[in-house]
Design an enzyme around this catalytic site. Structure first.
Site, PDB file in Angstrom:
ATOM      1  N   GLU A 285      45.248  30.641  49.182  1.00 45.34           N
ATOM      2  CA  GLU A 285      44.444  30.633  47.970  1.00 45.34           C
ATOM      3  C   GLU A 285      45.325  30.070  46.864  1.00 45.34           C
ATOM      4  O   GLU A 285      46.085  30.809  46.223  1.00 45.34           O
ATOM      5  CB  GLU A 285      43.963  32.049  47.578  1.00 45.34           C
TER       6      GLU A 285
ATOM      7  N   ASP B  32      46.586  35.576  49.116  1.00 44.76           N
ATOM      8  CA  ASP B  32      46.134  35.709  47.736  1.00 44.76           C
ATOM      9  C   ASP B  32      47.150  35.106  46.759  1.00 44.76           C
ATOM     10  O   ASP B  32      48.363  35.329  46.898  1.00 44.76           O
ATOM     11  CB  ASP B  32      45.969  37.218  47.441  1.00 44.76           C
TER      12      ASP B  32
HETATM   13  C1  GLC Z   1      42.697  36.391  43.784  1.00 45.92           C
HETATM   14  C2  GLC Z   1      41.517  37.216  44.244  1.00 45.92           C
HETATM   15  C3  GLC Z   1      40.949  37.933  43.069  1.00 45.92           C
HETATM   16  C4  GLC Z   1      42.013  38.850  42.500  1.00 45.92           C
HETATM   17  C5  GLC Z   1      43.277  38.074  42.161  1.00 45.92           C
HETATM   18  C6  GLC Z   1      44.451  38.987  41.930  1.00 45.92           C
HETATM   19  O1  GLC Z   1      42.334  35.378  42.925  1.00 45.92           O
HETATM   20  O2  GLC Z   1      40.581  36.400  44.885  1.00 45.92           O
HETATM   21  O3  GLC Z   1      39.807  38.668  43.392  1.00 45.92           O
HETATM   22  O4  GLC Z   1      41.530  39.483  41.349  1.00 45.92           O
HETATM   23  O5  GLC Z   1      43.667  37.218  43.202  1.00 45.92           O
HETATM   24  O6  GLC Z   1      44.888  39.555  43.123  1.00 45.92           O
END
Ligand code: GLC
Ligand code: CA
Length: 538
Positions: free
Chosen positions: A256, A193
């Protein structure tokens, strides 16, 4: 299979909305375990679960209070182990979400930091300062919150998600332990994340832009700093040590990192992660030249570092693609409410099915988001009282947020809560018309979106479409994308004139739901087909 991740189709489970085993209205691990068979029959290779750790759920579990336990709303560690072993029995790999940029404010470390006061070692695990910068939170408002003794702490997301200080040895050690803890429990990998956020520019310069603006993605002092890469190299070494013990089970990392492709490829250099999400592809509108450009760029760029490209159309943070593509021109961001322009259902589904067939024909790895195999639209009429996404409040009720993409799945058209759970209702309301999207109806319909996904995934596997080259046969400016993947020719008509089907070809899959026999031998606007080209026709 060695390197399974290079071609894998990975299904994102959003646990609170997948299946509810104990009728409390919230999906859970036993619910997932019971329904894994349906994902096996869908034909995916792996699942990725959004977080199920102990959490106050201020951001639906992306606020972790204990990285080595399961939140009671989702079950127990035993339930987790059973889910993993059932998945493995079925030949499905399991990827879990790792949330290293921030903890929950309920994490014992943050509580200790508050108690210990300015200058303490406890505070040095987070980013406390005497004076805030002008940085904005991704969810709106300032990225800093003041504590009673006068100091401020940084949170790129909600105030209940304090950012960790990745220069702290404690922090690095904690996450190495967390990786091992879950690898020992047999997970196949991690989706990391906010992978582009862990390191901040140490001079903390002012930067008042919207953190999601194109400019910020390239130059914000808290995104994509060079220092993140050594963290991933150290994690890669840990994962590789597990892979070395069982070569049939490579363990993987997926970033991500919401940055342009030329920056994203730096996360998947050979000694870092295995995959990175392709946000530029997700954000591309329904335009042939734009899609061609991002496909070419992705294949070229990811190829240059020896990594597979990845593809994705929907996830729990964006408007579902069956609704997003249902606008002639408008691009919804930040959710859709009852008072916003409504998407055209039919147009959206037609394009979504074509977009999916295009995506599944591309070489590399593809991510699916639960419900898209049903053609599920966004919930666009949700009463505001139900909204739980922190964006809604933090952006002063100007953006509806992400709840519309997170509504519990319809499994059985005639059951309570459409088979999601029992009498307990659902944590977000299901629109009444989700009934017509229920999986049981789609299982017995030959032309359903579910059947299209099953056929496409079967063919993709049989023909090895995840591997190999892509050769364009259409002109760069054409509204019809035509390309060849080994023996298969793909024609995706993006709003162009009907395109005649080459003679002597067999249609393997079409995105249109009407039986082809009743139509002209042409690929219509917003239709994608896979053709088996006979050699003589080559
Ligand atoms: C990422 C997740 C999202 C979350 C954010 C903070 O973007 O996909 O759902 O709110 O991180 O952790
Ligand atoms: Ca439950």
């Amino acid at each position: 299979m060695q390197d399974w991740w290079r071609t894998a189709v990975i299904y994102q489970i959003y646990p609170r909305s997948f299946a509810d085993s104990n009728a409390d209205g919230i999906g859970d691990l036993p619910g997932i375990t019971e329904r894994l068979g349906s994902l096996r029959s869908l034909g995916v290779d792996a699942v990725w679960l959004s977080p199920v750790y102990t959490s106050p759920q201020a951001d639906a579990g992306y606020d972790v209070a204990d990285y080595c336990d399961i939140d009671p709303i989702f079950g127990t560690l035993d339930d987790f182990d059973q889910m993993v072993s059932r998945a493995h029995e079925l030949g499905l790999r399991v990827i879990i979400d790792l949330v290293p940029n921030h903890t929950s404010s309920a994490h014992p470390w943050f509580q200790a930091a508050l108690a210990a006061g300015p200058g303490s070692p406890e505070r040095s695990r987070y980013l406390f300062a005497d004076k805030p910068t002008d940085w904005l939170s991704v969810f709106g408002g300032s990225a800093w919150t003041q504590v009673p003794d006068g100091q401020w702490y940084l949170h790129l997301y909600d105030a209940a998600q304090p950012d960790l200080n990745w220069h702290s040895a404690d922090v690095r050690q904690l996450f190495e332990q967390v990786l091992r803890f879950w690898l020992d429990r047999e997970v196949d990998g991690f989706r990391v994340d906010v992978a582009h956020g862990l390191i901040k520019d140490p001079s903390f310069p002012d930067f008042a832009d919207d953190p999601l603006s194109p400019h910020a993605k390239l130059s914000a002092p808290y995104w994509d700093q060079d220092g993140v890469h050594e963290i991933y190299r150290s994690w890669r070494a840990i994962l590789d040590s597990y892979t070395a013990q069982d070569r049939s089970r490579p363990r993987v990392l997926c970033a991500e990192a919401n940055v342009p492709v030329p920056r994203a490829i730096r996360y998947v250099r050979p000694d870092e992660m295995h995959q990175a999400f392709n946000f530029p592809y997700l954000n591309t509108p329904w335009s042939a030249p734009a899609l061609r450009r991002v496909i070419e760029e992705s294949l070229q760029q990811y190829g240059s570092v020896g990594a597979p490209a990845t593809w994705v159309l929907s996830n729990h943070d964006v408007v579902r693609h069956a609704s997003r593509l249902g606008y002639p021109d408008y691009q919804p961001t930040g959710g859709i409410g009852a008072d916003d322009p409504q998407p055209d259902r039919e147009l959206g589904l037609r394009r979504a099915r074509a977009a999916t067939l295009l995506m599944l024909a591309l070489p590399g790895s593809a991510y699916l988001y639960q419900g898209e195999e049903l053609g599920l639209p966004e919930s666009t009429q949700m009463p505001d009282d139900f909204r739980q996404d922190p964006n809604w409040v933090r952006k002063n009720y100007t953006e509806k947020g992400r709840d519309g993409a997170r509504v519990p799945l319809p499994w059985v058209s005639t059951a309570m809560a459409f088979g999601f759970g029992g009498m307990g209702g659902t944590w977000l309301p299901q629109p009444a018309d989700y009934e017509s999207y229920a999986r049981d109806l789609q299982e017995i319909s030959e032309t359903s979106t579910l059947q299209m996904y099953i056929t496409a995934l079967t063919r993709r596997r049989e023909l090895g479409l995840g591997n190999g080259e892509l050769t364009w046969e259409s002109e760069p400016g054409s509204r019809v994308l035509v390309f060849r993947r080994g023996p298969v020719r793909i024609i995706c008509n993006i709003g162009g004139q009907p395109w005649p089907l080459p003679s002597g070809t067999e249609v393997l899959v079409s995105s249109r739901s009407e039986p082809r026999s009743t139509r002209h031998r042409a690929v219509e606007a917003d239709e994608c087909v896979w053709l088996l080209a006979s050699p003589s026709n080559g």
